[in-house]
Design an enzyme around this catalytic site. Sequence first.
Site, PDB file in Angstrom:
ATOM      1  N   ASN A   9     -23.236  20.150   4.983  1.00  0.00           N
ATOM      2  CA  ASN A   9     -22.894  20.755   3.712  1.00  0.00           C
ATOM      3  C   ASN A   9     -23.240  22.164   3.527  1.00  0.00           C
ATOM      4  OD1 ASN A   9     -23.783  21.623   1.127  1.00  0.00           O
ATOM      5  ND2 ASN A   9     -24.690  19.427   0.593  1.00  0.00           N
ATOM      6  N   LYS A  10     -22.099  22.491   3.107  1.00  0.00           N
ATOM      7  CA  LYS A  10     -21.865  24.305   3.298  1.00  0.00           C
ATOM      8  C   LYS A  10     -22.912  24.839   2.091  1.00  0.00           C
ATOM      9  CE  LYS A  10     -17.358  24.899   5.108  1.00  0.00           C
ATOM     10  NZ  LYS A  10     -16.702  23.448   5.298  1.00  0.00           N
ATOM     11  N   ASP A  69     -33.289  16.791   3.755  1.00  0.00           N
ATOM     12  CA  ASP A  69     -32.919  15.444   2.787  1.00  0.00           C
ATOM     13  C   ASP A  69     -33.208  15.714   1.324  1.00  0.00           C
ATOM     14  OD1 ASP A  69     -31.179  13.126   3.151  1.00  0.00           O
ATOM     15  OD2 ASP A  69     -32.845  12.250   2.082  1.00  0.00           O
ATOM     16  N   SER A  70     -32.547  15.685   0.621  1.00  0.00           N
ATOM     17  CA  SER A  70     -32.711  16.149  -0.922  1.00  0.00           C
ATOM     18  C   SER A  70     -32.100  15.074  -1.665  1.00  0.00           C
ATOM     19  CB  SER A  70     -32.538  17.471  -1.065  1.00  0.00           C
ATOM     20  OG  SER A  70     -31.328  17.815  -0.574  1.00  0.00           O
ATOM     21  N   ASP A 151     -26.638  20.406 -10.002  1.00  0.00           N
ATOM     22  CA  ASP A 151     -27.021  21.732 -10.653  1.00  0.00           C
ATOM     23  C   ASP A 151     -26.896  22.061 -12.119  1.00  0.00           C
ATOM     24  OD1 ASP A 151     -28.591  22.742  -8.394  1.00  0.00           O
ATOM     25  OD2 ASP A 151     -27.079  23.973  -7.800  1.00  0.00           O
ATOM     26  N   ARG A 175     -35.829  23.359  -2.633  1.00  0.00           N
ATOM     27  CA  ARG A 175     -35.506  23.742  -1.081  1.00  0.00           C
ATOM     28  C   ARG A 175     -36.011  25.005  -0.618  1.00  0.00           C
ATOM     29  NH1 ARG A 175     -30.488  22.923  -1.750  1.00  0.00           N
ATOM     30  NH2 ARG A 175     -30.766  20.754  -1.147  1.00  0.00           N
TER      31      ARG A 175
HETATM   32  P1  IMP Z   1     -28.326  14.408   1.075  1.00  0.00           P
HETATM   33  O1  IMP Z   1     -29.486  15.325   1.404  1.00  0.00           O
HETATM   34  O2  IMP Z   1     -27.280  14.939   2.184  1.00  0.00           O
HETATM   35  O3  IMP Z   1     -28.587  12.840   1.294  1.00  0.00           O
HETATM   36  O4  IMP Z   1     -27.693  14.808  -0.303  1.00  0.00           O
HETATM   37  C1  IMP Z   1     -28.477  15.396  -1.242  1.00  0.00           C
HETATM   38  C2  IMP Z   1     -27.699  15.102  -2.605  1.00  0.00           C
HETATM   39  O5  IMP Z   1     -28.606  15.416  -3.667  1.00  0.00           O
HETATM   40  C3  IMP Z   1     -26.420  15.439  -2.530  1.00  0.00           C
HETATM   41  O6  IMP Z   1     -25.561  14.532  -3.558  1.00  0.00           O
HETATM   42  C4  IMP Z   1     -26.708  16.825  -3.503  1.00  0.00           C
HETATM   43  O7  IMP Z   1     -25.583  17.062  -4.367  1.00  0.00           O
HETATM   44  C5  IMP Z   1     -27.995  16.398  -4.142  1.00  0.00           C
HETATM   45  N1  IMP Z   1     -28.768  17.774  -4.373  1.00  0.00           N
HETATM   46  C6  IMP Z   1     -29.597  18.180  -3.261  1.00  0.00           C
HETATM   47  N2  IMP Z   1     -29.821  19.131  -3.356  1.00  0.00           N
HETATM   48  C7  IMP Z   1     -29.475  19.607  -4.509  1.00  0.00           C
HETATM   49  C8  IMP Z   1     -29.493  21.059  -5.243  1.00  0.00           C
HETATM   50  O8  IMP Z   1     -30.167  21.934  -4.823  1.00  0.00           O
HETATM   51  N3  IMP Z   1     -28.508  20.961  -6.298  1.00  0.00           N
HETATM   52  C9  IMP Z   1     -28.005  20.024  -6.632  1.00  0.00           C
HETATM   53  N4  IMP Z   1     -27.725  18.905  -6.137  1.00  0.00           N
HETATM   54  C10 IMP Z   1     -28.635  18.582  -4.875  1.00  0.00           C
END
Ligand code: IMP
Length: 194
Positions: A9-10, A69-70, A151, A175
């Site tokens: 994820n860029k 992971d978020s 966002d 993050r």
């Molecule tokens: P993963 O961590 O690769 O499972 O993906 C995280 C998911 O949560 C993705 O769909 C992101 O778009 C969303 N996500 C995680 N962090 C953020 C952020 O800082 N802003 C917006 N969406 C986020």
Amino acid sequence: MKIVLATNNKNKLREVREILEPAGLTVLSQSEAGADIEVEESGKTFAENAYLKAKAVFDLTGLPVIADDSGLEVDALNGAPGVFSARYAPEGQRRKRILSELENVPDEKRGAAFVSCICYIDPNGEPRYFTGKVFGTIGYENRGTNGFGYDSIFMYGDRSFAEMSAEEKNEVSHRANALKQLKEFFSSNGTNNV
Ligand code: IMP
């Protein structure tokens, strides 16, 4: 002092670099480190998925690795989409799904949080976890064009994360919060091995 970020994820790579590079760390993308892989996120928690991603890249490169992971936890949806944030709907429809699920939900029940779990695997293969959160609300429409993912529907005060500059988001985001703990860990334990 080089560390690999296990992600394709860029946007995550950009944010992690913005936050860690001023602290003197060089953040390599997983492809720069020679790990061109996509890891299946089969865990039930942010921590399990962060570990799966970090471990796969550590096993291939032998370098210290971090993985994030978020996701977004929405109160009115009992914490969904949570770990399923990246898979909640097809690309381009995820925010729309949440906005429509919250269509009749009043202001005071629109609470939400972004969560980030960072797994750091040190040069000996030992994992450590740092979790950051930021609280806000779900807006009523997309607002702003900065950032990524959810966002533009995540309201922090009277602005969405997508209406904030990268610097402003990086001061308060989930993050940034988790990475701040990682930086504190490095300053107390040293980065000689990193
Ligand atoms: P993963 O961590 O690769 O499972 O993906 C995280 C998911 O949560 C993705 O769909 C992101 O778009 C969303 N996500 C995680 N962090 C953020 C952020 O800082 N802003 C917006 N969406 C986020």
